[in-house]
Write an enzyme that holds these catalytic residues in place. Structure first.
Site, PDB file in Angstrom:
ATOM      1  N   ARG A 124       0.878  -1.184   0.000  1.00 18.12           N
ATOM      2  CA  ARG A 124       0.000   0.000   0.000  1.00 18.12           C
ATOM      3  C   ARG A 124       0.901   1.216   0.000  1.00 18.12           C
ATOM      4  O   ARG A 124       1.697   1.404   0.922  1.00 18.12           O
ATOM      5  CB  ARG A 124      -0.908   0.003   1.224  1.00 18.12           C
ATOM      6  CG  ARG A 124      -1.562   1.355   1.469  1.00 18.12           C
ATOM      7  CD  ARG A 124      -2.673   1.321   2.472  1.00 18.12           C
ATOM      8  NE  ARG A 124      -3.861   0.673   1.926  1.00 18.12           N
ATOM      9  CZ  ARG A 124      -5.069   0.772   2.449  1.00 18.12           C
ATOM     10  NH1 ARG A 124      -5.267   1.489   3.544  1.00 18.12           N
ATOM     11  NH2 ARG A 124      -6.100   0.170   1.901  1.00 18.12           N
ATOM     12  N   HIS A 170      -7.382   0.865  -6.407  1.00 16.92           N
ATOM     13  CA  HIS A 170      -7.587  -0.012  -5.241  1.00 16.92           C
ATOM     14  C   HIS A 170      -8.267  -1.299  -5.726  1.00 16.92           C
ATOM     15  O   HIS A 170      -9.432  -1.555  -5.428  1.00 16.92           O
ATOM     16  CB  HIS A 170      -8.456   0.727  -4.224  1.00 16.92           C
ATOM     17  CG  HIS A 170      -8.406   0.154  -2.829  1.00 16.92           C
ATOM     18  ND1 HIS A 170      -7.650  -0.957  -2.499  1.00 16.92           N
ATOM     19  CD2 HIS A 170      -9.031   0.548  -1.683  1.00 16.92           C
ATOM     20  CE1 HIS A 170      -7.820  -1.214  -1.208  1.00 16.92           C
ATOM     21  NE2 HIS A 170      -8.642  -0.330  -0.689  1.00 16.92           N
ATOM     22  N   ASP A 212     -17.086   7.653  -1.847  1.00 16.59           N
ATOM     23  CA  ASP A 212     -15.832   7.521  -1.079  1.00 16.59           C
ATOM     24  C   ASP A 212     -15.523   8.885  -0.476  1.00 16.59           C
ATOM     25  O   ASP A 212     -16.138   9.901  -0.848  1.00 16.59           O
ATOM     26  CB  ASP A 212     -14.708   7.043  -2.017  1.00 16.59           C
ATOM     27  CG  ASP A 212     -13.408   6.692  -1.278  1.00 16.59           C
ATOM     28  OD1 ASP A 212     -13.446   6.517  -0.038  1.00 16.59           O
ATOM     29  OD2 ASP A 212     -12.361   6.608  -1.948  1.00 16.59           O
ATOM     30  N   ARG A 237     -13.742  -8.362   1.606  1.00 20.10           N
ATOM     31  CA  ARG A 237     -12.317  -8.085   1.382  1.00 20.10           C
ATOM     32  C   ARG A 237     -11.499  -9.342   1.695  1.00 20.10           C
ATOM     33  O   ARG A 237     -10.578  -9.697   0.968  1.00 20.10           O
ATOM     34  CB  ARG A 237     -11.842  -6.942   2.290  1.00 20.10           C
ATOM     35  CG  ARG A 237     -12.377  -5.566   1.969  1.00 20.10           C
ATOM     36  CD  ARG A 237     -11.877  -5.052   0.644  1.00 20.10           C
ATOM     37  NE  ARG A 237     -10.421  -5.040   0.552  1.00 20.10           N
ATOM     38  CZ  ARG A 237      -9.635  -4.066   1.013  1.00 20.10           C
ATOM     39  NH1 ARG A 237     -10.165  -2.995   1.559  1.00 20.10           N
ATOM     40  NH2 ARG A 237      -8.320  -4.126   0.890  1.00 20.10           N
TER      41      ARG A 237
HETATM   42  N1  NVA Z   1      -9.846   6.920  -1.388  1.00 19.51           N
HETATM   43  C1  NVA Z   1      -9.506   6.461  -0.069  1.00 19.51           C
HETATM   44  C2  NVA Z   1      -9.779   4.990   0.042  1.00 19.51           C
HETATM   45  C3  NVA Z   1      -9.464   4.412   1.394  1.00 19.51           C
HETATM   46  C4  NVA Z   1      -9.675   2.932   1.450  1.00 19.51           C
HETATM   47  C5  NVA Z   1      -8.046   6.776   0.224  1.00 19.51           C
HETATM   48  O1  NVA Z   1      -7.218   6.580  -0.674  1.00 19.51           O
HETATM   49  O2  NVA Z   1      -7.746   7.224   1.321  1.00 19.51           O
HETATM   50  N1   CP Z   2     -11.214   0.030   2.414  1.00 23.99           N
HETATM   51  C1   CP Z   2      -9.943  -0.039   2.868  1.00 23.99           C
HETATM   52  O1   CP Z   2      -8.997  -0.273   2.105  1.00 23.99           O
HETATM   53  O2   CP Z   2      -9.803   0.122   4.193  1.00 23.99           O
HETATM   54  P1   CP Z   2      -8.436   0.285   5.016  1.00 23.99           P
HETATM   55  O3   CP Z   2      -7.849   1.631   4.613  1.00 23.99           O
HETATM   56  O4   CP Z   2      -8.847   0.236   6.437  1.00 23.99           O
HETATM   57  O5   CP Z   2      -7.506  -0.824   4.630  1.00 23.99           O
END
Ligand code: NVA
Ligand code: CP
Length: 300
Positions: free
Chosen positions: A102, A129, A219, A287
């Site tokens: 990530r 994602h 989102d 997930r």
């Molecule tokens: N768009 C959000 C998704 C989190 C799972 C981010 O990148 O923070």
């Molecule tokens: N939706 C998602 O990726 O959640 P986290 O940021 O908690 O991993």
């Protein structure tokens, strides 16, 4: 399938294959049928951003598959002190059987795959994602039976979630509509794919986008790394909210999905969130199953 870097890389068949395997793994887990497909394998999980769902679902998923998960915070790795990703990739490939990462730049994930010799799984970048969207597609199919004739709608920031949902939704045959402000449109590569594919509309009007929708996504207005823009974004996204008025434009059986974390009162009202909480937490649960399917496909 060697890696999971982005939805654009997957064929429709590969997506459906993953969803079928995810369904099977979910069934087996519910019935206490062991599935040690990754016995003796180690997954490194590199996190340069915070996470609740991704971390815990990958970690427990790996254990359920008989493997060993290794949490690697970038605060502790030399990568956080500037060691190049090309070197990190070649070193970690000597120890691990797969890497989930990530991070911010998509290029970093692509470079890990290019320079390393083990499977790489994208656990979120600024661009996309894919793990989340596989779980989202799994949840839609669970509730609706198939993707045939469905319309997916996304309201808000043209961010990593929008980019992946547009590609994933179109690849499995849904119509996709998105409402976002002009200054916050999805990535140009995604828009090019969507225009070529057909079945895609983009507008500034949330109500227009939601008309006749079977599933509505939203989102956060400010993603991880954009905290400094939060105030400016609150102004830009005013009105881009999933609320009762918006849902009245959708199909009566319309689902609501949110990758979480959610900001009640911003992109979604508390009322809509709670009314659709079962679907949203089923999505969060999925997930686990979807990522186990990804790990089995690329590392098995
Ligand atoms: N768009 C959000 C998704 C989190 C799972 C981010 O990148 O923070
Ligand atoms: N939706 C998602 O990726 O959640 P986290 O940021 O908690 O991993």
């Amino acid at each position: 399938m060697k890696h999971l870097l982005k939805m654009l890389d997957l064929s429709t068949e590969e997506i459906i294959d993953l969803l079928n395997l995810a369904d099977q793994l979910k069934y087996e887990r519910k019935h206490n049928i062991p599935h040690p497909h990754l016995q003796g394998k180690t997954l490194g999980m590199i996190f340069q951003k915070a996470s609740t769902r991704t971390r815990v679902s990958f970690e427990t998923g790996m254990v359920q598959l008989g493997g060993y998960p290794l949490f690697l915070s970038s605060n502790d790795l030399q990568i956080g002190r500037g060691e190049p990703v090309q070197d990190t990739a070649r070193v970690l490939s000597r120890y691990l059987d797969g890497i989930m990462i990530r991070t911010f730049a998509q290029q970093e994930v692509e470079d890990l795959a290019k320079y390393g010799s083990i499977p790489i799984i994208n656990g979120l970048t600024d661009f996309c994602h894919p793990c989340q969207v596989l779980a989202d597609l799994m949840t839609i199919r669970e509730y609706k039976g198939s993707f045939q004739g469905l319309k997916m709608c996304y309201i808000g920031d043209g961010n990593n979630m929008a980019n992946s949902l547009i590609v994933g939704g179109l690849k499995v045959g849904m119509k996709v509509s998105i409402a976002c402000p002009d200054a916050y449109q999805p990535d140009e590569k995604v828009l090019a794919f969507a225009r070529e594919n057909g079945g895609f509309t983009m507008t500034n009007s949330p109500i227009t986008a939601a008309a006749g929708a079977d599933v509505i996504f939203t989102d956060v207005w400010a993603s991880m790394g954009q905290e400094g823009e939060a105030e400016q974004r609150k102004i830009a996204f005013d009105g881009y909210q999933v609320n009762d008025t918006l849902l009245a434009a959708a199909n009566p059986e319309c689902m609501v999905q949110h990758c979480l974390p959610a900001h009640r009162g911003e992109e979604i009202t508390a009322e809509v969130f709670e009314a659709h909480a079962k679907e949203i937490f089923d999505e969060a649960e999925n997930r686990l199953h979807a990522q186990k399917a990804v790990m089995v496909k690329v590392m098995g």
